[in-house]
Write a protein that holds these residues in place. Structure first.
Motif, PDB file in Angstrom:
ATOM      1  N   SER A  26      30.086   4.918  36.465  1.00 12.91           N
ATOM      2  CA  SER A  26      31.142   5.693  35.812  1.00 12.91           C
ATOM      3  C   SER A  26      32.033   4.798  34.959  1.00 12.91           C
ATOM      4  CB  SER A  26      31.981   6.424  36.858  1.00 12.91           C
ATOM      5  OG  SER A  26      31.193   7.347  37.577  1.00 12.91           O
ATOM      6  N   LEU A  27      32.411   3.649  35.491  1.00 17.70           N
ATOM      7  CA  LEU A  27      33.314   2.756  34.767  1.00 17.70           C
ATOM      8  C   LEU A  27      32.646   2.177  33.528  1.00 17.70           C
ATOM      9  CD1 LEU A  27      36.020   1.317  34.613  1.00 17.70           C
ATOM     10  CD2 LEU A  27      35.087  -0.472  36.099  1.00 17.70           C
ATOM     11  N   VAL A  28      31.415   1.686  33.677  1.00 17.41           N
ATOM     12  CA  VAL A  28      30.733   1.048  32.539  1.00 17.41           C
ATOM     13  C   VAL A  28      30.399   2.070  31.463  1.00 17.41           C
ATOM     14  CG1 VAL A  28      28.648  -0.192  31.848  1.00 17.41           C
ATOM     15  CG2 VAL A  28      29.830  -0.818  33.959  1.00 17.41           C
ATOM     16  N   THR A  29      29.921   3.241  31.869  1.00 21.31           N
ATOM     17  CA  THR A  29      29.590   4.272  30.883  1.00 21.31           C
ATOM     18  C   THR A  29      30.831   4.716  30.123  1.00 21.31           C
ATOM     19  OG1 THR A  29      27.801   5.031  32.313  1.00 21.31           O
ATOM     20  CG2 THR A  29      28.472   6.492  30.544  1.00 21.31           C
ATOM     21  N   SER A  30      31.942   4.850  30.816  1.00 19.28           N
ATOM     22  CA  SER A  30      33.185   5.249  30.148  1.00 19.28           C
ATOM     23  C   SER A  30      33.649   4.184  29.168  1.00 19.28           C
ATOM     24  CB  SER A  30      34.270   5.520  31.188  1.00 19.28           C
ATOM     25  OG  SER A  30      33.886   6.560  32.071  1.00 19.28           O
ATOM     26  N   ALA A  31      33.560   2.911  29.590  1.00 18.94           N
ATOM     27  CA  ALA A  31      33.995   1.832  28.697  1.00 18.94           C
ATOM     28  C   ALA A  31      33.083   1.720  27.476  1.00 18.94           C
ATOM     29  CB  ALA A  31      34.025   0.509  29.467  1.00 18.94           C
ATOM     30  N   ALA A  32      31.771   1.830  27.695  1.00 17.71           N
ATOM     31  CA  ALA A  32      30.834   1.709  26.570  1.00 17.71           C
ATOM     32  C   ALA A  32      30.953   2.880  25.606  1.00 17.71           C
ATOM     33  CB  ALA A  32      29.406   1.598  27.091  1.00 17.71           C
ATOM     34  N   SER A  33      31.306   4.046  26.118  1.00 23.31           N
ATOM     35  CA  SER A  33      31.413   5.220  25.252  1.00 23.31           C
ATOM     36  C   SER A  33      32.657   5.199  24.371  1.00 23.31           C
ATOM     37  CB  SER A  33      31.413   6.503  26.096  1.00 23.31           C
ATOM     38  OG  SER A  33      32.564   6.564  26.926  1.00 23.31           O
ATOM     39  N   THR A  34      33.526   4.201  24.557  1.00 20.04           N
ATOM     40  CA  THR A  34      34.698   4.103  23.688  1.00 20.04           C
ATOM     41  C   THR A  34      34.322   3.712  22.263  1.00 20.04           C
ATOM     42  OG1 THR A  34      35.051   1.804  24.379  1.00 20.04           O
ATOM     43  CG2 THR A  34      36.238   3.513  25.589  1.00 20.04           C
ATOM     44  N   GLY A  35      33.063   3.367  22.032  1.00 24.65           N
ATOM     45  CA  GLY A  35      32.631   3.072  20.674  1.00 24.65           C
ATOM     46  C   GLY A  35      32.903   4.230  19.727  1.00 24.65           C
ATOM     47  N   GLU A  36      32.743   5.448  20.213  1.00 24.50           N
ATOM     48  CA  GLU A  36      33.051   6.636  19.408  1.00 24.50           C
ATOM     49  C   GLU A  36      34.515   6.664  19.003  1.00 24.50           C
ATOM     50  OE1 GLU A  36      33.577  11.373  20.412  1.00 24.50           O
ATOM     51  OE2 GLU A  36      32.032  10.227  21.465  1.00 24.50           O
ATOM     52  N   SER A  37      35.391   6.320  19.929  1.00 26.70           N
ATOM     53  CA  SER A  37      36.828   6.341  19.641  1.00 26.70           C
ATOM     54  C   SER A  37      37.217   5.232  18.670  1.00 26.70           C
ATOM     55  CB  SER A  37      37.608   6.206  20.952  1.00 26.70           C
ATOM     56  OG  SER A  37      37.218   7.196  21.880  1.00 26.70           O
ATOM     57  N   PHE A  38      36.676   4.038  18.883  1.00 31.54           N
ATOM     58  CA  PHE A  38      36.960   2.946  17.958  1.00 31.54           C
ATOM     59  C   PHE A  38      36.451   3.271  16.557  1.00 31.54           C
ATOM     60  CE2 PHE A  38      37.451   0.328  21.819  1.00 31.54           C
ATOM     61  CZ  PHE A  38      38.610  -0.354  21.475  1.00 31.54           C
ATOM     62  N   SER A  39      35.338   3.988  16.496  1.00 29.75           N
ATOM     63  CA  SER A  39      34.798   4.382  15.198  1.00 29.75           C
ATOM     64  C   SER A  39      35.758   5.312  14.477  1.00 29.75           C
ATOM     65  CB  SER A  39      33.435   5.053  15.384  1.00 29.75           C
ATOM     66  OG  SER A  39      32.923   5.510  14.152  1.00 29.75           O
ATOM     67  N   ILE A  40      36.279   6.314  15.195  1.00 39.43           N
ATOM     68  CA  ILE A  40      37.220   7.243  14.572  1.00 39.43           C
ATOM     69  C   ILE A  40      38.490   6.522  14.150  1.00 39.43           C
ATOM     70  CG2 ILE A  40      38.588   9.329  14.938  1.00 39.43           C
ATOM     71  CD1 ILE A  40      36.470  10.246  16.936  1.00 39.43           C
ATOM     72  N   PHE A  41      38.978   5.629  15.001  1.00 41.69           N
ATOM     73  CA  PHE A  41      40.217   4.904  14.710  1.00 41.69           C
ATOM     74  C   PHE A  41      40.069   4.012  13.483  1.00 41.69           C
ATOM     75  CE2 PHE A  41      42.707   0.990  15.234  1.00 41.69           C
ATOM     76  CZ  PHE A  41      43.988   1.518  15.201  1.00 41.69           C
ATOM     77  N   ALA A  42      38.955   3.317  13.362  1.00 36.88           N
ATOM     78  CA  ALA A  42      38.779   2.371  12.268  1.00 36.88           C
ATOM     79  C   ALA A  42      38.173   3.005  11.028  1.00 36.88           C
ATOM     80  CB  ALA A  42      37.902   1.203  12.730  1.00 36.88           C
ATOM     81  N   PHE A  43      37.187   3.886  11.213  1.00 34.05           N
ATOM     82  CA  PHE A  43      36.443   4.404  10.072  1.00 34.05           C
ATOM     83  C   PHE A  43      37.196   5.492   9.304  1.00 34.05           C
ATOM     84  CE2 PHE A  43      32.085   3.172  12.009  1.00 34.05           C
ATOM     85  CZ  PHE A  43      32.357   1.842  11.703  1.00 34.05           C
ATOM     86  N   ALA A  44      37.981   6.311  10.003  1.00 40.50           N
ATOM     87  CA  ALA A  44      38.666   7.402   9.312  1.00 40.50           C
ATOM     88  C   ALA A  44      39.571   6.903   8.194  1.00 40.50           C
ATOM     89  CB  ALA A  44      39.439   8.252  10.315  1.00 40.50           C
ATOM     90  N   PRO A  45      40.490   5.976   8.457  1.00 45.17           N
ATOM     91  CA  PRO A  45      41.301   5.475   7.333  1.00 45.17           C
ATOM     92  C   PRO A  45      40.515   4.586   6.370  1.00 45.17           C
ATOM     93  CG  PRO A  45      41.886   4.339   9.361  1.00 45.17           C
ATOM     94  CD  PRO A  45      40.950   5.435   9.751  1.00 45.17           C
ATOM     95  N   ALA A  46      39.559   3.811   6.907  1.00 40.45           N
ATOM     96  CA  ALA A  46      38.795   2.906   6.034  1.00 40.45           C
ATOM     97  C   ALA A  46      37.922   3.680   5.060  1.00 40.45           C
ATOM     98  CB  ALA A  46      37.942   1.968   6.884  1.00 40.45           C
ATOM     99  N   PHE A  47      37.220   4.691   5.552  1.00 42.22           N
ATOM    100  CA  PHE A  47      36.354   5.472   4.666  1.00 42.22           C
ATOM    101  C   PHE A  47      37.174   6.342   3.717  1.00 42.22           C
ATOM    102  CE2 PHE A  47      32.771   5.312   8.025  1.00 42.22           C
ATOM    103  CZ  PHE A  47      32.394   4.066   7.538  1.00 42.22           C
ATOM    104  N   THR A  48      38.354   6.763   4.146  1.00 40.85           N
ATOM    105  CA  THR A  48      39.215   7.531   3.251  1.00 40.85           C
ATOM    106  C   THR A  48      39.646   6.672   2.059  1.00 40.85           C
ATOM    107  OG1 THR A  48      40.039   8.882   5.083  1.00 40.85           O
ATOM    108  CG2 THR A  48      41.359   8.835   3.080  1.00 40.85           C
ATOM    109  N   ALA A  49      40.040   5.424   2.351  1.00 37.61           N
ATOM    110  CA  ALA A  49      40.420   4.514   1.265  1.00 37.61           C
ATOM    111  C   ALA A  49      39.220   4.159   0.393  1.00 37.61           C
ATOM    112  CB  ALA A  49      41.049   3.253   1.849  1.00 37.61           C
TER     113      ALA A  49
END
Length: 539
Positions: free
Chosen positions: A151-174
């Motif tokens: 549960s812990l490892v899967t939850s931590a590894a799945s944060t890639g989706e969140s980091f993608s939204i955090f970084a890619f949304a403003p970067a791709f908009t610019a």
């Protein structure tokens, strides 16, 4: 040449363990899953930044443009059984590599389309199939590498989706404002080739449990004896040697032990090693395990608990994708500046990271059932979705995005790995059942974004899309709460014996196995004669 081949096999061949390693190469698989999450679900949820451009470019409505993501999510979920079959046939590595190629091809091809209908094919079908072939095998093999820390490892590894939204949304908009939305999609497609590398890192895992050894049993030697049986139970252990193997059935009742003296030809020949009674009973079971695992276990649909869990996934999926698509237009319609409205996705992403990490820690340490933790998060998520339409300022929308992102992280990171828990399906049937579960989800993925777009077009209010998500999440919570009662009812029904002819409970007679039988063993003329004392048998 031989040394090179052995070195390649060492780093690319299967990892063999006696149990889930909870580490080792599993950490590499976790890192690969992190990147796969970034360039699959992360890209899907940031696609909303292109909706205004597509509506303006092709002069289309919200509902028409929303079908792009809807078809993509549907294909990604609907082809989940195909992903399970291909993974079982060709291995997880080859399937993920193939999926990464399709994702990149579909995204790059989208940049050269001239209509929304063409995007239905490039993003919806080609990339959608690639998303399924990449995501599902990766999360499945990650669940196999970890047990106690799953549960812990899967939850931590799945944060890639969140980091993608955090970084890619403003970067791709610019980036879109600088080079246009078409060339921006080309850049995204090239970045998605990283999935090919992630697929190459997925080394297969083989679990081979250690054979059970009993130090208390010893082999008896006698002239002319061919086979040795070791009978053990909780009260006594006795060795029996015989030329004709005087035991036919070790799991039958004591009267049959006294009557049957010859080994049935249908029984497998005994080995010379002393075998504990429980192991012999498993070997002589009338329902031996299948020689090959099922590729897709559709028989799981006969499990009432799984049916309720699949219904939960069906309705909860309505709230997984539509909010990310409509939160920016909702913010703009509430008077928030366009530059600040883009921050809503980043706020969701940061909160989602915290939610994914928190739920993994809670599920590992909390003294309650993991299914109950998931149920509480789903109920709260439905309430937050219902509050979204009444938010009318930047800070109110930011608060809603924070709570929504946190709760979405707890649900999104656990609802598929939860299948490995005994409360849902169990680890043994998880690989094939996951394909059936995601297949059921596909229908809600097809209806969710277009339903929200249709309500927006009818009411001219972006808040209507969030009401449909809240209703779907509420229904999902209702079915999730029925999982354990359904499983308990099924267990009670299967454990209740059929009534007798006069309405009385059926009492088994001969075929009821006994826990212990006291026997007198006499060796005479090299043959073992078995005398059973019925007065000392205990049921």
């Amino acid at each position: 040449m031989t040394s090179c081949l052995s070195r390649v096999t060492r780093y690319t061949g299967s990892n063999v363990y006696t149990e889930a390693p909870d580490g080792g190469w599993g950490w590499v698989v976790a890192a690969a899953f992190f990147l796969v999450e970034m360039f699959t679900y992360g890209i899907i949820k940031t696609f909303g930044i292109f909706l205004p451009d597509l509506m303006s470019e092709f002069n289309e409505s919200n509902s028409r443009v929303s079908w792009i993501i809807s078809i993509c999510v549907f294909v990604m979920s609907f082809t989940a059984p195909l992903s399970s079959v291909l993974s079982s046939r060709f291995g997880h590595r080859a399937v993920v590599i193939c999926g990464g190629f399709l994702i990149s091809l579909g995204t790059v091809a989208t940049a050269f389309t001239s209509s929304i209908n063409q995007m239905y094919i490039t993003v919806g079908i080609i990339s959608g199939l690639g998303y399924c072939l990449s995501f599902l095998p990766t999360v499945t093999i990650l669940s196999l590498y970890f047990g106690r820390r799953r549960s812990l490892v899967t939850s931590a590894a799945s944060t890639g989706e969140s980091f993608s939204i955090f970084a890619f949304a403003p970067a791709f908009t610019a980036l879109k404002e600088q080079i246009g939305w078409r060339y921006c999609l080309v850049v995204i497609g090239l970045l998605q080739t990283i999935i090919l590398v992630c697929g190459a890192l997925l080394r297969p895992i083989v679990i081979k449990p250690k054979p059970k050894e009993d130090p208390d049993t010893s082999e008896s030697s006698a002239g002319g004896l061919e086979n040795t049986y070791a009978l053990e139970n909780e009260l006594t252990r006795t060795s029996v040697t015989s030329e004709d193997s005087g035991l036919q059935s070790l799991s039958s009742s004591w009267p049959k032990l006294a009557e049957e003296e010859e080994v049935s030809p249908k029984r497998p020949p005994p080995t010379e090693e002393q075998t504990p009674l429980r192991q012999v009973e498993e070997q002589l079971s009338t329902t031996p395990p299948p020689s090959k695992p099922r590729l897709v276990d559709f028989s799981i649909l006969r499990d009432p608990g799984f049916i309720c869990y699949a219904a939960f996934g069906l309705f909860a999926t309505l709230g997984f994708f539509a909010p990310q698509l409509y939160v920016i237009p909702l913010s703009i319609s509430r008077g928030v500046e366009a530059s600040r409205a883009t921050c809503m996705l980043s706020i969701m992403a940061v909160a989602e990271v915290l939610g994914r990490l928190s739920v993994g820690w809670v599920m590992r340490l909390a003294p309650v059932r993991k299914l109950h933790v998931l149920l509480g998060c789903v109920v709260l998520l439905a309430l937050v979705l219902a509050v979204f339409p009444v938010a009318d300022s930047f800070w109110a929308l930011s608060a809603c995005c924070t709570f929504y992102g946190f709760l979405l992280g707890t649900v999104a990171s656990t609802h598929i790995p939860m299948l490995a828990e005994d409360d849902a399906v169990g680890l043994e049937r998880m690989p094939s059942a996951a394909g059936v579960y995601v297949f059921v989800q596909s229908f809600a993925g097809l209806a969710g974004p277009p339903l929200g777009g249709f309500l927006v077009d009818v009411t001219q209010n972006y808040g209507s899309a969030f009401y449909s998500c809240a209703v779907g999440m509420g229904l999902g919570a209702l079915f999730l709460g029925c999982v354990l009662p359904a499983k308990r009812a099924a267990c009670c029904k299967s454990a209740t014996p059929p009534p007798g002819p006069a309405g009385e409970a059926h009492v088994p007679q001969e075929d009821t196995p006994v826990d212990f039988v006291e026997m007198d063993l006499v060796l005479s003329d090299g043959a073992a004669k078995l005398e059973t004392n019925p007065t000392t048998a205990t049921a």
